[in-house]
Design an enzyme around this catalytic site. Structure first.
Site, PDB file in Angstrom:
ATOM      1  N   ASP A 157       3.926  -7.896 -24.402  1.00 30.13           N
ATOM      2  CA  ASP A 157       4.424  -8.807 -25.444  1.00 30.13           C
ATOM      3  C   ASP A 157       4.542  -8.146 -26.813  1.00 30.13           C
ATOM      4  O   ASP A 157       4.372  -8.799 -27.854  1.00 30.13           O
ATOM      5  CB  ASP A 157       3.530 -10.056 -25.562  1.00 30.13           C
ATOM      6  CG  ASP A 157       3.424 -10.790 -24.241  1.00 30.13           C
ATOM      7  OD1 ASP A 157       4.419 -10.777 -23.485  1.00 30.13           O
ATOM      8  OD2 ASP A 157       2.371 -11.367 -23.963  1.00 30.13           O
TER       9      ASP A 157
ATOM     10  N   LYS B  24       9.441  -6.014 -26.700  1.00 32.51           N
ATOM     11  CA  LYS B  24      10.375  -5.151 -25.972  1.00 32.51           C
ATOM     12  C   LYS B  24      11.775  -5.775 -25.907  1.00 32.51           C
ATOM     13  O   LYS B  24      12.781  -5.087 -26.085  1.00 32.51           O
ATOM     14  CB  LYS B  24       9.846  -4.905 -24.537  1.00 32.51           C
ATOM     15  CG  LYS B  24       8.531  -4.138 -24.523  1.00 32.51           C
ATOM     16  CD  LYS B  24       7.964  -3.996 -23.117  1.00 32.51           C
ATOM     17  CE  LYS B  24       7.428  -5.263 -22.535  1.00 32.51           C
ATOM     18  NZ  LYS B  24       6.205  -5.773 -23.167  1.00 32.51           N
TER      19      LYS B  24
ATOM     20  N   LYS C 136      13.300  -7.828 -27.947  1.00 32.43           N
ATOM     21  CA  LYS C 136      14.020  -7.733 -29.221  1.00 32.43           C
ATOM     22  C   LYS C 136      14.574  -6.311 -29.441  1.00 32.43           C
ATOM     23  O   LYS C 136      15.715  -6.135 -29.856  1.00 32.43           O
ATOM     24  CB  LYS C 136      13.058  -8.119 -30.355  1.00 32.43           C
ATOM     25  CG  LYS C 136      13.680  -8.058 -31.734  1.00 32.43           C
ATOM     26  CD  LYS C 136      12.609  -8.278 -32.800  1.00 32.43           C
ATOM     27  CE  LYS C 136      13.159  -7.981 -34.175  1.00 32.43           C
ATOM     28  NZ  LYS C 136      12.100  -7.829 -35.174  1.00 32.43           N
TER      29      LYS C 136
ATOM     30  N   GLY D 183       8.104 -11.715 -19.831  1.00 33.72           N
ATOM     31  CA  GLY D 183       8.819 -12.710 -20.617  1.00 33.72           C
ATOM     32  C   GLY D 183       9.282 -12.017 -21.881  1.00 33.72           C
ATOM     33  O   GLY D 183       8.471 -11.683 -22.735  1.00 33.72           O
ATOM     34  N   HIS D 184      10.565 -11.723 -21.961  1.00 35.68           N
ATOM     35  CA  HIS D 184      11.102 -10.933 -23.076  1.00 35.68           C
ATOM     36  C   HIS D 184      11.995 -11.822 -23.939  1.00 35.68           C
ATOM     37  O   HIS D 184      12.946 -12.425 -23.431  1.00 35.68           O
ATOM     38  CB  HIS D 184      11.889  -9.723 -22.542  1.00 35.68           C
ATOM     39  CG  HIS D 184      11.018  -8.752 -21.799  1.00 35.68           C
ATOM     40  ND1 HIS D 184      11.495  -7.605 -21.224  1.00 35.68           N
ATOM     41  CD2 HIS D 184       9.686  -8.756 -21.550  1.00 35.68           C
ATOM     42  CE1 HIS D 184      10.496  -6.945 -20.653  1.00 35.68           C
ATOM     43  NE2 HIS D 184       9.392  -7.632 -20.826  1.00 35.68           N
TER      44      HIS D 184
ATOM     45  N   GLN E  71       5.519  -5.461 -19.198  1.00 35.27           N
ATOM     46  CA  GLN E  71       4.079  -5.350 -19.428  1.00 35.27           C
ATOM     47  C   GLN E  71       3.798  -4.241 -20.458  1.00 35.27           C
ATOM     48  O   GLN E  71       4.613  -4.028 -21.331  1.00 35.27           O
ATOM     49  CB  GLN E  71       3.311  -5.121 -18.106  1.00 35.27           C
ATOM     50  CG  GLN E  71       3.316  -6.338 -17.187  1.00 35.27           C
ATOM     51  CD  GLN E  71       4.592  -6.518 -16.391  1.00 35.27           C
ATOM     52  OE1 GLN E  71       5.031  -5.622 -15.702  1.00 35.27           O
ATOM     53  NE2 GLN E  71       5.206  -7.681 -16.466  1.00 35.27           N
TER      54      GLN E  71
ATOM     55  N   THR F 167       3.941 -18.015 -19.421  1.00 37.69           N
ATOM     56  CA  THR F 167       3.063 -19.112 -18.985  1.00 37.69           C
ATOM     57  C   THR F 167       2.704 -20.076 -20.112  1.00 37.69           C
ATOM     58  O   THR F 167       2.080 -21.100 -19.861  1.00 37.69           O
ATOM     59  CB  THR F 167       1.751 -18.538 -18.412  1.00 37.69           C
ATOM     60  OG1 THR F 167       1.142 -17.733 -19.436  1.00 37.69           O
ATOM     61  CG2 THR F 167       1.993 -17.706 -17.177  1.00 37.69           C
ATOM     62  N   GLY F 168       3.043 -19.733 -21.358  1.00 40.06           N
ATOM     63  CA  GLY F 168       2.702 -20.591 -22.495  1.00 40.06           C
ATOM     64  C   GLY F 168       1.232 -20.512 -22.890  1.00 40.06           C
ATOM     65  O   GLY F 168       0.787 -21.240 -23.781  1.00 40.06           O
TER      66      GLY F 168
ATOM     67  N   LYS G  17       6.105  -7.005 -35.816  1.00 38.08           N
ATOM     68  CA  LYS G  17       5.280  -8.099 -36.335  1.00 38.08           C
ATOM     69  C   LYS G  17       4.435  -7.725 -37.551  1.00 38.08           C
ATOM     70  O   LYS G  17       3.352  -8.276 -37.756  1.00 38.08           O
ATOM     71  CB  LYS G  17       4.428  -8.692 -35.205  1.00 38.08           C
ATOM     72  CG  LYS G  17       5.297  -9.171 -34.028  1.00 38.08           C
ATOM     73  CD  LYS G  17       4.600 -10.063 -33.051  1.00 38.08           C
ATOM     74  CE  LYS G  17       4.839 -11.512 -33.306  1.00 38.08           C
ATOM     75  NZ  LYS G  17       4.551 -12.388 -32.147  1.00 38.08           N
TER      76      LYS G  17
ATOM     77  N   ASP H 299       5.153  -8.475 -40.487  1.00 36.44           N
ATOM     78  CA  ASP H 299       5.179  -9.682 -41.326  1.00 36.44           C
ATOM     79  C   ASP H 299       3.964 -10.581 -41.099  1.00 36.44           C
ATOM     80  O   ASP H 299       3.483 -11.254 -42.016  1.00 36.44           O
ATOM     81  CB  ASP H 299       6.465 -10.488 -41.057  1.00 36.44           C
ATOM     82  CG  ASP H 299       6.656 -10.787 -39.563  1.00 36.44           C
ATOM     83  OD1 ASP H 299       6.717  -9.829 -38.774  1.00 36.44           O
ATOM     84  OD2 ASP H 299       6.729 -11.978 -39.203  1.00 36.44           O
TER      85      ASP H 299
ATOM     86  N   GLY I   4      10.093  -9.917 -38.436  1.00 34.99           N
ATOM     87  CA  GLY I   4      10.459 -11.285 -38.077  1.00 34.99           C
ATOM     88  C   GLY I   4      11.058 -11.287 -36.692  1.00 34.99           C
ATOM     89  O   GLY I   4      11.444 -10.227 -36.182  1.00 34.99           O
TER      90      GLY I   4
END
Ligand code: GDP
Ligand code: IMO
Ligand code: MG
Length: 428
Positions: A13, A16, A18, A40-41, A215, A292-293, A322, A324, A418
């Site tokens: 996470d 990747k 972006k 989850g990209h 991953q 998975t949230g 990140k 920011d 951002g």
């Protein structure tokens, strides 16, 4: 043109999706080479938020070909849903025209998700990844190349024996398996091919390929914090192997890292924060898993983790994301080593249990102000259009970047400020 590799350098996470979306503007192909829909990209383009689990993030660039490579495990029903979402969002179904599936990739069947659903130890995504890779290693898995030759009676009998032994109430039948296999053949036969040859031919023509990792290094089955890892090799070494190419094609290897660190699922993370700073990172960074949230656990940047990731992958450059999110903190800490049983160490211990005895050693840097999403986007646009690179950032933020670069010994070539596609500053 050689291939470029994009790899997560932490516990996943890192951003990747972006980065791959940006790089894909000048690429001909984007290929995934391991993992499956545990990934989850995210790609953010204005007010559109796109989340990809199997589709390579280069799908956002119409001219870009897409490959789901040899080393992947693919749930065809998830792929179908993801393609429907893409079409509902105004895209064209790329199956067989610009999306190709490796005939060597393994298929995630409902059985695998039933078994993975029982996991309590690792905190997996429950998507059937581990059980599918286990069948691959046991040489009983089903590959796309072998769909026409599957003995469904044998497979159903075996799967039911396993389901019974692990205490799972679900069962599969041979007829059901036959129907599922026929559906996969009908839906995807136009896309199933020897994708390694396709990519190799593209390289021979001088085309640019991006190999999109999923991953991150610390989730690698060999080099990660075993057993709290995923079931694939996430590294540079597998990027070409899992895509059906040789390693000589790779020239640049971009390691991605957040300006802090996060982890989702179980397993110790030495710099994890349980205080208001951790809450700040989670809230400002919207740290919830894309797949998975689940809430991501947050901590300070860990240079020991990065040292490890760099040794395994030989990054030629680093994309820092990140930054920011650190805005608004009075001071920012960087973990430069661990104290373990009274000794200072600079490298990750191999044992996840030994890692629990590691206490971070920090250096402290001054913080910089909290700015709005629009303000950061404005800074990024100004830095890029005026060609001033990182010099348009707050002074303390520049200091932080310089400190990380000195610690890692690898150039930081871009900085994310951002979620938006345009909220990245390129080094000049
Ligand atoms: P991936 O799995 O490595 O592709 O990363 P994810 O998409 O799972 O998680 C990264 C999250 O951070 C997503 O919500 C992105 O939109 C977001 N993101 C990426 N880069 C930045 C950045 O520089 N700043 C901020 N605030 N968010 C970012
Ligand atoms: P991207 O590509 C973050 C984690 C799970 C769990 C462990 C094993 O978006 O960075 P698995 O389902 O793979 O057997 O779960 O790995 N995990 C991820 N964490 N980002 C990911 O992918 C992940 N894929 C798996 O949370 O701890
Ligand atoms: Mg992710």
């Amino acid at each position: 043109m050689p291939a470029s590799v994009v790899l997560g350098a932490q516990w996943g996470d890192e951003g990747k999706g972006k980065l791959v979306d940006r790089l894909a503007e000048s690429a001909t192909w984007v290929a995934r080479f391991q993992g499956g829909n545990n990934a989850g990209h995210t790609v953010v383009i204005g007010d559109r938020v796109l989340k990809f689990h199997l589709l390579p993030s280069g799908i956002t660039r119409e001219e870009c070909g897409l490959v789901l490579g040899d080393g992947m495990v693919i749930d065809p029903w998830v792929l179908d849903r993801e393609l429907s979402d893409w079409v509902e969002g105004g895209g064209t179904d790329p199956t067989g025209s610009r999306l190709f599936i490796s005939n060597r990739a393994h298929i995630i069947l409902p059985f695998h998700t039933y078994v993975d659903g029982l996991d309590k130890k690792i905190g997996t995504t429950g998507r059937g990844i581990g059980p599918t890779y286990a069948d691959k290693i046991n040489r009983i898995g089903l590959r796309f190349a072998d769909l026409n030759y599957c003995n469904t009676d044998e497979m159903a009998a075996r799967q039911n024996t396993v389901l019974e032994s692990v205490g799972c109430t679900q069962r599969v039948s041979s007829d059901e398996l036959r129907e599922q296999i026929d559906w996969v053949i009908n839906r995807f036969s136009s896309a199933i091919t020897d994708t390694g040859i396709l990519l190799d031919n593209a390289l021979k023509l001088g085309e640019h390929i991006i190999l999109e990792g999923a991953q991150g290094c610390l989730l690698d089955i060999d080099q990660g914090t075993f057993p709290y890892v995923t079931s694939s090799v996430t590294s540079r070494a597998n990027s070409t192997h899992g895509a059906g190419l040789h390693p000589g094609h790779v020239e640049n290897v971009i390691g991605i890292t957040k300006a802090y660190i996060t982890r989702v699922g179980h397993g110790y993370m030495p710099t994890e924060l349980f205080d208001e700073v951790g809450d700040h990172l989670g809230t400002v960074g919207h740290e919830f898993g894309t797949t998975t949230g689940r809430k991501r656990r947050c901590g300070w940047f860990d240079a020991v983790v990065m040292r490890h990731a760099n040794r395994i992958n030989g990054f030629t450059e680093i994309a820092l994301t990140k930054l920011d999110v650190l805005g608004g903190l009075d001071e920012i800490k960087i973990c430069v080593g661990y104290r373990m049983n009274g000794h200072e160490i600079n490298e990750m211990p191999a044992s996840a249990i030994a890692l629990e005895d590691c206490e971070p050693i920090y250096v402290t840097m001054p913080g910089f102000p909290l700015l709005s999403v629009e303000e950061w986007l404005g800074i990024a646009k100004k830095c890029n259009t005026e060609g001033i690179g990182f010099q348009g950032l707050p002074f303390a933020a520049q200091n932080y970047i310089n400190k990380l670069e000195a610690l890692l010994g690898v150039p930081i070539t871009s900085v994310g400020v951002g979620p938006d596609r345009d909220a990245t500053i390129d080094r000049v």
